[in-house]
Scaffold this active site. Structure first.
Site, PDB file in Angstrom:
ATOM      1  N   ASP A  22       9.103  13.727 -13.580  1.00  0.00           N
ATOM      2  CA  ASP A  22       9.698  14.628 -14.562  1.00  0.00           C
ATOM      3  C   ASP A  22      11.036  15.149 -14.063  1.00  0.00           C
ATOM      4  O   ASP A  22      11.208  15.377 -12.862  1.00  0.00           O
ATOM      5  CB  ASP A  22       8.730  15.804 -14.812  1.00  0.00           C
ATOM      6  CG  ASP A  22       9.128  16.630 -16.018  1.00  0.00           C
ATOM      7  OD1 ASP A  22       9.856  16.116 -16.891  1.00  0.00           O
ATOM      8  OD2 ASP A  22       8.711  17.794 -16.091  1.00  0.00           O
ATOM      9  N   HIS A  39      17.868   8.817 -16.412  1.00  0.00           N
ATOM     10  CA  HIS A  39      16.831   7.778 -16.382  1.00  0.00           C
ATOM     11  C   HIS A  39      17.201   6.663 -15.412  1.00  0.00           C
ATOM     12  O   HIS A  39      16.336   6.137 -14.691  1.00  0.00           O
ATOM     13  CB  HIS A  39      16.630   7.207 -17.783  1.00  0.00           C
ATOM     14  CG  HIS A  39      16.088   8.199 -18.771  1.00  0.00           C
ATOM     15  ND1 HIS A  39      15.057   9.059 -18.460  1.00  0.00           N
ATOM     16  CD2 HIS A  39      16.435   8.466 -20.064  1.00  0.00           C
ATOM     17  CE1 HIS A  39      14.794   9.815 -19.523  1.00  0.00           C
ATOM     18  NE2 HIS A  39      15.605   9.474 -20.494  1.00  0.00           N
ATOM     19  N   LEU A 133      -0.053  -2.856  -1.470  1.00  0.00           N
ATOM     20  CA  LEU A 133      -0.054  -1.674  -2.322  1.00  0.00           C
ATOM     21  C   LEU A 133      -0.253  -2.136  -3.756  1.00  0.00           C
ATOM     22  O   LEU A 133       0.274  -3.177  -4.153  1.00  0.00           O
ATOM     23  CB  LEU A 133       1.288  -0.920  -2.208  1.00  0.00           C
ATOM     24  CG  LEU A 133       1.552   0.184  -3.240  1.00  0.00           C
ATOM     25  CD1 LEU A 133       0.661   1.396  -2.978  1.00  0.00           C
ATOM     26  CD2 LEU A 133       3.019   0.602  -3.233  1.00  0.00           C
TER      27      LEU A 133
END
Length: 243
Positions: A22, A39, A133
């Site tokens: 956020d 962004h 991962l």
């Protein structure tokens, strides 16, 4: 890249870390830049954080990339976000694969462009055997919607006679979620100072530790991840049991 001395002092990391990314818009606004710039800078933070999580030994990293509610944003901003997603899938998958990272995408794919769905499917297939991962991207995702879809799936199985209502329990419900086969998050981090989970992993996060940090997502990186993990390790996790 070598781990920092601080990282070397950390206890074993949580198995699954989830992050609500956020603050892109506020980061851009504070600099007099368009939201798109935030962004784009946020996408760089994704790259840094994935690399740090892998090097620190995290097994699963889930990133809340685009919520089901984000479709309500202006069409131009949604188009920009989808463009960034295309770029990420086009440019980053080879690097993920090279570093042994598996990609999995959760959410409602029916609302994504057909070309994006194809790229997601190709990326998942290409990386499915990687074990360093597992990177889970939550795209067009909402926790309530996920639970509704799981209930519909369970109901269809009961109606078809392949599942008895008497055996429905938490394990059965979990098997019908987007995250089936993925352990629940141990730690959920939200950046930008907001203190809510915004419809993210509502079922799975029932016993997750929550860490809220002031840093805006475009400024997030290894140091902030290490700080959150240190906070996590100070918690007394009893899962409802007595001391």
């Amino acid at each position: 890249m070598e781990s920092s001395p601080q990282a070397a002092e950390l206890p074993p990391p949580p198995v699954h870390v989830a992050i609500i990314m956020d603050g892109n818009g506020r980061w851009a606004r504070s600099r007099g830049l368009p939201r798109t710039a935030g962004h784009k800078r946020g996408a760089e933070s994704v790259r840094r954080t994935v690399e740090a999580a892998r090097e620190m030994g995290v097994s699963y990293l889930t990133l809340y990339g685009f919520s089901s509610e984000n479709w309500k944003r202006p069409a131009s901003e949604v188009a920009d976000l989808m463009g960034l997603l295309r770029l990420y899938l086009r440019n980053e998958i080879a690097n993920l694969h090279k570093n042994g990272i598996r990609l999995k995408v959760i959410g409602d794919r029916t609302r994504l462009g057909p070309d994006i769905v194809r790229m997601i499917e190709d990326a998942e297939a290409r990386t499915e055997s990687n074990v360093a991962l597992t990177l889970v991207l939550a795209l067009s995702y909402g926790g309530r919607q996920e639970i509704v879809e799981a209930m519909r799936s369970v109901a269809r199985s009961v109606a078809a006679g392949t599942l008895s209502s008497d055996v429905i329990d938490e394990t059965v419900v979990g098997a019908h979620l987007f995250t089936s086969g993925i352990p629940d998050p141990d730690l959920i981090i939200r950046t930008s100072g907001e203190k809510r989970i915004s419809n993210f992993l509502l079922w799975q996060g029932a016993y997750a530790e929550l860490v809220f940090i002031e840093t805006l997502w475009p400024d997030f990186g290894r140091a902030e991840l290490e700080t959150a993990l240190r906070d996590f390790h100070r918690r007394d996790r009893r899962f409802g049991g007595a001391r």
